[in-house]
Enzyme design. Structure first.
Site, PDB file in Angstrom:
ATOM      1  N   CYS A 116       0.820  -1.211   0.000  1.00  0.00           N
ATOM      2  CA  CYS A 116       0.000   0.000   0.000  1.00  0.00           C
ATOM      3  C   CYS A 116       0.853   1.261   0.000  1.00  0.00           C
ATOM      4  CB  CYS A 116      -0.926  -0.006   1.208  1.00  0.00           C
ATOM      5  SG  CYS A 116      -1.959   1.467   1.348  1.00  0.00           S
ATOM      6  N   CYS A 212      -5.824  -2.414   8.016  1.00  0.00           N
ATOM      7  CA  CYS A 212      -6.952  -1.491   8.159  1.00  0.00           C
ATOM      8  C   CYS A 212      -8.253  -2.032   7.606  1.00  0.00           C
ATOM      9  CB  CYS A 212      -6.608  -0.155   7.495  1.00  0.00           C
ATOM     10  SG  CYS A 212      -6.401  -0.242   5.690  1.00  0.00           S
TER      11      CYS A 212
END
Length: 379
Positions: A116, A212
């Site tokens: 990410c 997340c």
């Protein structure tokens, strides 16, 4: 006055990073990346949104996935800085979530945050910086950016226990050259105290969870909900010789090195040594069998180190997973895109799919890559 785009996650670290940069004289633009797309909740009406922000929420028909977006906006308002929200959930799903699922269903253990950072977070921050004419981007990571004697940029370990260089090893030279990390060697409690002193609502907010997008339950629950076509078939637990020991509940429920939650009792401590997706088998072994002296690492990103040439070796320290100490090893160019890592002493539970990160003696990242299935456990 230099302009900087600061990634604001809704946590205390990024908020204090934005504050410190504003205090240092930068023109700060806070940016929150909405990676999770539509959510069941709704925008907190008590939070003040600009007309442009409110319009964007209505136009794209999504609400903040949790309190993170609202917390980021609240901090930006308190700091009196411009704040933007960027919807990048499609890019996040393609670059991070889908590969995460694909890896787990293939018996590997990925590091989604590593991917990410380069392909979503820094990509979007730098694109916006170029769009608005900013000189830099910044985050609240605990790391230092250094330029090594060979002219290459790197991230260097901090002196506190929040070192996050492992998760940053895939950043490019262009990304590093444009990045500021104002927290550097600061202690977490010092950061929280600054937030308290200036009245930020997130001063005592808990640290974010490791992944997340897995907000509840286990990774296997997320994968089953996300991938309706995937069938977590039961299979066999086997020993190293292939003898059946029992039955497992599907390979996505297990990772290399796991001991707890196996659902099998053999009268002695037993660990997951290997996952074989082709035969739907999970190999169990005694702890001694988990140690490896040699691993192979692919998908290499060179950071502080120039590209190795055929047969070239260097001595360095290697972290085979995030919470493992960097230990002495020799890395050798094995073939195109593959590096052989030979540890001075065998290392436990090197899991395919995890990252192995290389460091120099001063703690600067030289590079790293993804551990392959080729692990030599012969000590």
């Amino acid at each position: 006055m230099s302009k900087v785009v600061v990634g604001m996650s809704g946590g205390v670290d990024s908020a204090v990073a934005a504050y410190l940069l504003k205090k240092a004289g930068y023109e700060v633009i806070g940016v929150t990346l909405n990676t999770l797309g539509e959510a069941d909740g709704s925008v907190d009406e008590s939070t003040s949104f600009s007309t442009e922000q409110s319009s964007m929420f209505r136009k794209r028909s999504f609400a903040p996935p949790n309190s993170e977006v609202n917390d980021a906006i609240s901090c930006a308002n308190k700091l009196q800085i411009e704040h933007r929200i960027i919807d990048c959930h499609a890019q996040f799903e393609e670059c991070v979530v889908q590969p995460f699922v694909d890896n787990y269903t293939s018996g590997r253990t990925p590091n989604p945050c590593v991917i990410c950072n380069r392909t979503v977070k820094w990509d979007r921050l730098i694109n916006l910086a170029k769009e608005v004419g900013a000189d830099y981007v910044a985050t609240g990571h605990y790391a230092n950016i250094v330029k090594l004697p060979n002219g290459r940029y790197s991230v260097k370990c901090t002196e506190n226990n929040k070192d996050q260089t492992y998760m940053l090893y895939r950043l490019t030279q262009e990304q590093l050259a444009m990045t500021l990390m104002p927290l550097g060697d600061m202690d977490k409690e010092d950061v929280r105290q600054i937030a308290r002193d200036i009245g930020l609502s997130v001063a005592d907010k808990s640290d974010s969870q490791e992944i997340c997008f897995v907000t509840t339950g286990k990774y296997s629950d997320f994968i089953m909900n996300y991938s309706a076509d995937y069938d977590a078939k039961e299979g066999n637990f086997v020993d190293e010789e292939g003898n059946v020991l029992g039955h497992h509940k599907g390979i996505i429920n297990y990772t290399v090195g796991q001991r707890k939650g196996l659902g099998i009792a053999l009268g002695r401590p037993i660990f997951v040594k290997e996952i074989r997706p082709d035969t739907n088998e999970v190999v169990l072994a005694d702890e001694d069998a988990l140690y490896a002296k040699t691993i192979y690492v692919g998908d290499i990103n060179y950071m502080g180190l120039n590209v190795l040439s055929s047969g070239e070796s260097i001595t360095c320290n290697v972290k085979p997973r995030y919470r493992h100490k960097a230990v002495p090893a020799v890395i050798t160019y094995e073939s195109e895109g593959i590096i052989k890592v030979t540890f001075n002493n065998p290392v436990k539970a090197c899991a395919p799919g995890q990252s192995a990160v290389f460091y120099d003696e001063g703690g600067a990242v030289l590079g790293g890559g993804i551990i392959s299935d080729m692990i030599d456990d012969k000590n």
